[in-house]
Design a protein around this motif. Structure first.
Motif, PDB file in Angstrom:
ATOM      1  N   HIS A   1       0.829  -1.202   0.000  1.00 19.19           N
ATOM      2  CA  HIS A   1       0.000   0.000   0.000  1.00 19.19           C
ATOM      3  C   HIS A   1       0.867   1.257   0.000  1.00 19.19           C
ATOM      4  CE1 HIS A   1       0.462  -0.390   4.443  1.00 19.19           C
ATOM      5  NE2 HIS A   1       0.469   0.919   4.406  1.00 19.19           N
ATOM      6  N   ILE A   2       0.219   2.377  -0.317  1.00 23.77           N
ATOM      7  CA  ILE A   2       0.872   3.681  -0.332  1.00 23.77           C
ATOM      8  C   ILE A   2       0.115   4.602   0.600  1.00 23.77           C
ATOM      9  CG2 ILE A   2       1.345   5.753  -1.713  1.00 23.77           C
ATOM     10  CD1 ILE A   2       1.775   3.975  -4.115  1.00 23.77           C
ATOM     11  N   HIS A   3       0.871   5.389   1.361  1.00 21.41           N
ATOM     12  CA  HIS A   3       0.273   6.411   2.211  1.00 21.41           C
ATOM     13  C   HIS A   3       1.052   7.703   1.985  1.00 21.41           C
ATOM     14  CE1 HIS A   3      -1.829   8.147   5.638  1.00 21.41           C
ATOM     15  NE2 HIS A   3      -0.670   8.723   5.930  1.00 21.41           N
ATOM     16  N   LEU A   4       0.352   8.767   1.589  1.00 16.12           N
ATOM     17  CA  LEU A   4       0.981  10.065   1.355  1.00 16.12           C
ATOM     18  C   LEU A   4       0.256  11.143   2.154  1.00 16.12           C
ATOM     19  CD1 LEU A   4       1.375   9.907  -2.542  1.00 16.12           C
ATOM     20  CD2 LEU A   4       3.167   9.548  -0.826  1.00 16.12           C
ATOM     21  N   HIS A   5       1.022  12.099   2.625  1.00 16.57           N
ATOM     22  CA  HIS A   5       0.452  13.240   3.349  1.00 16.57           C
ATOM     23  C   HIS A   5       0.945  14.524   2.687  1.00 16.57           C
ATOM     24  CE1 HIS A   5      -1.213  15.459   6.729  1.00 16.57           C
ATOM     25  NE2 HIS A   5      -0.135  16.229   6.625  1.00 16.57           N
ATOM     26  N   HIS A   6       0.006  15.428   2.389  1.00 11.78           N
ATOM     27  CA  HIS A   6       0.310  16.705   1.740  1.00 11.78           C
ATOM     28  C   HIS A   6       0.278  17.795   2.800  1.00 11.78           C
ATOM     29  CE1 HIS A   6      -0.570  19.218  -2.116  1.00 11.78           C
ATOM     30  NE2 HIS A   6       0.720  19.118  -1.877  1.00 11.78           N
ATOM     31  N   PHE A   7       1.399  18.475   3.000  1.00 12.39           N
ATOM     32  CA  PHE A   7       1.497  19.507   4.015  1.00 12.39           C
ATOM     33  C   PHE A   7       1.093  20.863   3.459  1.00 12.39           C
ATOM     34  CE2 PHE A   7       4.484  16.288   5.453  1.00 12.39           C
ATOM     35  CZ  PHE A   7       4.142  16.178   6.791  1.00 12.39           C
ATOM     36  N   THR A   8       0.575  21.718   4.337  1.00  9.53           N
ATOM     37  CA  THR A   8       0.298  23.100   3.981  1.00  9.53           C
ATOM     38  C   THR A   8       1.055  23.989   4.950  1.00  9.53           C
ATOM     39  OG1 THR A   8      -1.676  23.053   5.370  1.00  9.53           O
ATOM     40  CG2 THR A   8      -1.997  22.616   3.035  1.00  9.53           C
ATOM     41  N   PRO A   9       1.467  25.172   4.607  1.00 11.99           N
ATOM     42  CA  PRO A   9       1.164  25.862   3.356  1.00 11.99           C
ATOM     43  C   PRO A   9       2.176  25.610   2.246  1.00 11.99           C
ATOM     44  CG  PRO A   9       2.278  27.383   4.815  1.00 11.99           C
ATOM     45  CD  PRO A   9       2.138  26.072   5.564  1.00 11.99           C
ATOM     46  N   ASN A  10       3.314  24.987   2.506  1.00 11.39           N
ATOM     47  CA  ASN A  10       4.361  24.874   1.481  1.00 11.39           C
ATOM     48  C   ASN A  10       4.097  23.802   0.438  1.00 11.39           C
ATOM     49  OD1 ASN A  10       4.944  22.509   2.835  1.00 11.39           O
ATOM     50  ND2 ASN A  10       7.137  22.876   2.982  1.00 11.39           N
ATOM     51  N   GLY A  11       3.163  22.889   0.681  1.00 12.19           N
ATOM     52  CA  GLY A  11       2.824  21.869  -0.303  1.00 12.19           C
ATOM     53  C   GLY A  11       3.718  20.647  -0.295  1.00 12.19           C
ATOM     54  N   GLY A  12       4.624  20.548   0.684  1.00 16.25           N
ATOM     55  CA  GLY A  12       5.501  19.388   0.764  1.00 16.25           C
ATOM     56  C   GLY A  12       4.710  18.104   0.957  1.00 16.25           C
ATOM     57  N   VAL A  13       5.333  17.002   0.614  1.00 14.23           N
ATOM     58  CA  VAL A  13       4.693  15.690   0.716  1.00 14.23           C
ATOM     59  C   VAL A  13       5.626  14.746   1.470  1.00 14.23           C
ATOM     60  CG1 VAL A  13       3.866  13.692  -0.607  1.00 14.23           C
ATOM     61  CG2 VAL A  13       3.435  16.014  -1.447  1.00 14.23           C
ATOM     62  N   SER A  14       5.062  13.984   2.393  1.00 13.28           N
ATOM     63  CA  SER A  14       5.766  12.880   3.043  1.00 13.28           C
ATOM     64  C   SER A  14       4.949  11.625   2.813  1.00 13.28           C
ATOM     65  CB  SER A  14       5.887  13.092   4.560  1.00 13.28           C
ATOM     66  OG  SER A  14       6.945  13.939   4.857  1.00 13.28           O
ATOM     67  N   GLY A  15       5.638  10.536   2.557  1.00 15.81           N
ATOM     68  CA  GLY A  15       4.884   9.319   2.350  1.00 15.81           C
ATOM     69  C   GLY A  15       5.756   8.097   2.222  1.00 15.81           C
ATOM     70  N   VAL A  16       5.066   6.981   2.109  1.00 16.34           N
ATOM     71  CA  VAL A  16       5.762   5.696   2.016  1.00 16.34           C
ATOM     72  C   VAL A  16       4.950   4.748   1.143  1.00 16.34           C
ATOM     73  CG1 VAL A  16       4.695   4.737   4.109  1.00 16.34           C
ATOM     74  CG2 VAL A  16       6.899   3.872   3.338  1.00 16.34           C
ATOM     75  N   ALA A  17       5.683   3.993   0.334  1.00 19.34           N
ATOM     76  CA  ALA A  17       5.117   2.847  -0.364  1.00 19.34           C
ATOM     77  C   ALA A  17       5.633   1.633   0.397  1.00 19.34           C
ATOM     78  CB  ALA A  17       5.577   2.816  -1.821  1.00 19.34           C
ATOM     79  N   VAL A  18       4.734   0.906   1.016  1.00 19.40           N
ATOM     80  CA  VAL A  18       5.107  -0.285   1.776  1.00 19.40           C
ATOM     81  C   VAL A  18       5.118  -1.470   0.813  1.00 19.40           C
ATOM     82  CG1 VAL A  18       4.532  -1.783   3.718  1.00 19.40           C
ATOM     83  CG2 VAL A  18       4.092   0.689   3.867  1.00 19.40           C
ATOM     84  N   LEU A  19       6.237  -2.188   0.823  1.00 18.80           N
ATOM     85  CA  LEU A  19       6.442  -3.286  -0.110  1.00 18.80           C
ATOM     86  C   LEU A  19       6.615  -4.599   0.638  1.00 18.80           C
ATOM     87  CD1 LEU A  19       9.288  -1.549  -2.160  1.00 18.80           C
ATOM     88  CD2 LEU A  19       6.812  -1.345  -2.511  1.00 18.80           C
ATOM     89  N   SER A  20       6.355  -5.685  -0.018  1.00 15.58           N
ATOM     90  CA  SER A  20       6.705  -6.983   0.555  1.00 15.58           C
ATOM     91  C   SER A  20       8.206  -7.041   0.792  1.00 15.58           C
ATOM     92  CB  SER A  20       6.311  -8.117  -0.390  1.00 15.58           C
ATOM     93  OG  SER A  20       4.920  -8.245  -0.468  1.00 15.58           O
ATOM     94  N   GLU A  21       8.961  -6.366  -0.067  1.00 16.91           N
ATOM     95  CA  GLU A  21      10.412  -6.369   0.011  1.00 16.91           C
ATOM     96  C   GLU A  21      10.958  -5.253   0.913  1.00 16.91           C
ATOM     97  OE1 GLU A  21       8.892  -8.135  -3.701  1.00 16.91           O
ATOM     98  OE2 GLU A  21       8.549  -6.222  -2.740  1.00 16.91           O
ATOM     99  N   SER A  22      10.164  -4.383   1.439  1.00 17.20           N
ATOM    100  CA  SER A  22      10.469  -3.321   2.406  1.00 17.20           C
ATOM    101  C   SER A  22       9.715  -2.053   2.080  1.00 17.20           C
ATOM    102  CB  SER A  22      11.963  -3.068   2.595  1.00 17.20           C
ATOM    103  OG  SER A  22      12.155  -2.296   3.777  1.00 17.20           O
ATOM    104  N   HIS A  23      10.406  -0.972   1.572  1.00 17.99           N
ATOM    105  CA  HIS A  23       9.691   0.289   1.403  1.00 17.99           C
ATOM    106  C   HIS A  23      10.419   1.273   0.481  1.00 17.99           C
ATOM    107  CE1 HIS A  23      12.692   1.471   4.413  1.00 17.99           C
ATOM    108  NE2 HIS A  23      12.526   2.707   3.957  1.00 17.99           N
ATOM    109  N   ILE A  24       9.656   2.272   0.040  1.00 19.94           N
ATOM    110  CA  ILE A  24      10.201   3.479  -0.570  1.00 19.94           C
ATOM    111  C   ILE A  24       9.559   4.626   0.201  1.00 19.94           C
ATOM    112  CG2 ILE A  24      10.369   4.933  -2.619  1.00 19.94           C
ATOM    113  CD1 ILE A  24       9.865   2.398  -4.306  1.00 19.94           C
ATOM    114  N   SER A  25      10.376   5.515   0.754  1.00 20.25           N
ATOM    115  CA  SER A  25       9.818   6.681   1.439  1.00 20.25           C
ATOM    116  C   SER A  25      10.272   7.944   0.733  1.00 20.25           C
ATOM    117  CB  SER A  25      10.249   6.706   2.913  1.00 20.25           C
ATOM    118  OG  SER A  25      11.642   6.893   3.015  1.00 20.25           O
ATOM    119  N   ILE A  26       9.448   8.997   0.867  1.00 18.47           N
ATOM    120  CA  ILE A  26       9.747  10.274   0.230  1.00 18.47           C
ATOM    121  C   ILE A  26       9.358  11.416   1.155  1.00 18.47           C
ATOM    122  CG2 ILE A  26       7.507  10.320  -0.970  1.00 18.47           C
ATOM    123  CD1 ILE A  26       9.023  11.754  -3.319  1.00 18.47           C
ATOM    124  N   HIS A  27      10.166  12.458   1.144  1.00 17.42           N
ATOM    125  CA  HIS A  27       9.820  13.713   1.817  1.00 17.42           C
ATOM    126  C   HIS A  27      10.285  14.831   0.903  1.00 17.42           C
ATOM    127  CE1 HIS A  27       8.509  16.058   5.244  1.00 17.42           C
ATOM    128  NE2 HIS A  27       9.514  16.879   4.958  1.00 17.42           N
TER     129      HIS A  27
END
Length: 176
Positions: free
Chosen positions: A102-128
């Motif tokens: 699954h993927i979970h993303l959060h959109h911050f205000t006011p700057n519009g930044g995004v934090s999130g993670v793609a959860v994988l069977s093999e582990s993860h990809i995270s982004i900020h």
């Protein structure tokens, strides 16, 4: 635990309309073949059709748990575009030959930044992301036969950074 704290831990901000700032968790269906060797508490242990795989990696005679890429995107664009980021993470998973849970993303205000993670069977990809600075930080960690290095080209194409810095770590080296 108080109700507001419990809701906060679930990603629900009671001080603003969280529908405007948080993407939904996307659940992807599992195929029965993918679940053939999964045990559940209700079923208890059962014999496996094939010997258990530990998904450790061996490369150049060294055994380790997984490949962890630390990626900095500098001079990047579209770092506040939630749908674009989600699509990019999905493409990264596909080209890396990983399995998305699954993927979970959060959109911050006011700057519009995004934090999130793609959860994988093999582990993860995270982004900020910091769109105001044209910068994004990603962690791509995968075990088994996944190919996390393939995600770099996808990130280049999706965000068009002027510079990409990649550090590769072999997690669990000497421990497994």
């Amino acid at each position: 635990m108080s109700e507001p704290r419990a809701l906060f831990q679930l990603g629900i901000d009671l001080n603003r309309d969280s529908r405007k700032t948080q993407a939904e968790v996307l659940e992807f269906p599992h195929h029965a073949a993918d679940l053939a060797n999964v045990e559940t508490l209700s079923e208890g242990p059962r014999p496996h059709a094939e010997e258990r795989k530990d998904f450790f990696i061996e490369r150049d005679g060294v055994r380790f748990a997984g490949t962890h890429l630390i990626i900095d995107l500098i001079g990047a664009s579209r770092l506040d575009d939630l749908a674009h980021i989600e699509e990019t993470l999905v493409r990264c998973v596909e080209v890396s030959k990983a399995t998305l849970l699954h993927i979970h993303l959060h959109h911050f205000t006011p700057n519009g930044g995004v934090s999130g993670v793609a959860v994988l069977s093999e582990s993860h990809i995270s982004i900020h992301t910091w769109p105001e600075a044209d910068y994004a930080a990603l962690d791509v960690f995968m075990c088994g036969e996944a190919e996390p290095q393939n995600s770099i080209a996808v990130l280049q194409e999706a965000f068009g950074p002027s510079n990409i810095r990649v550090e590769e770590l072999r997690r669990g080296q000497g421990m497994v």
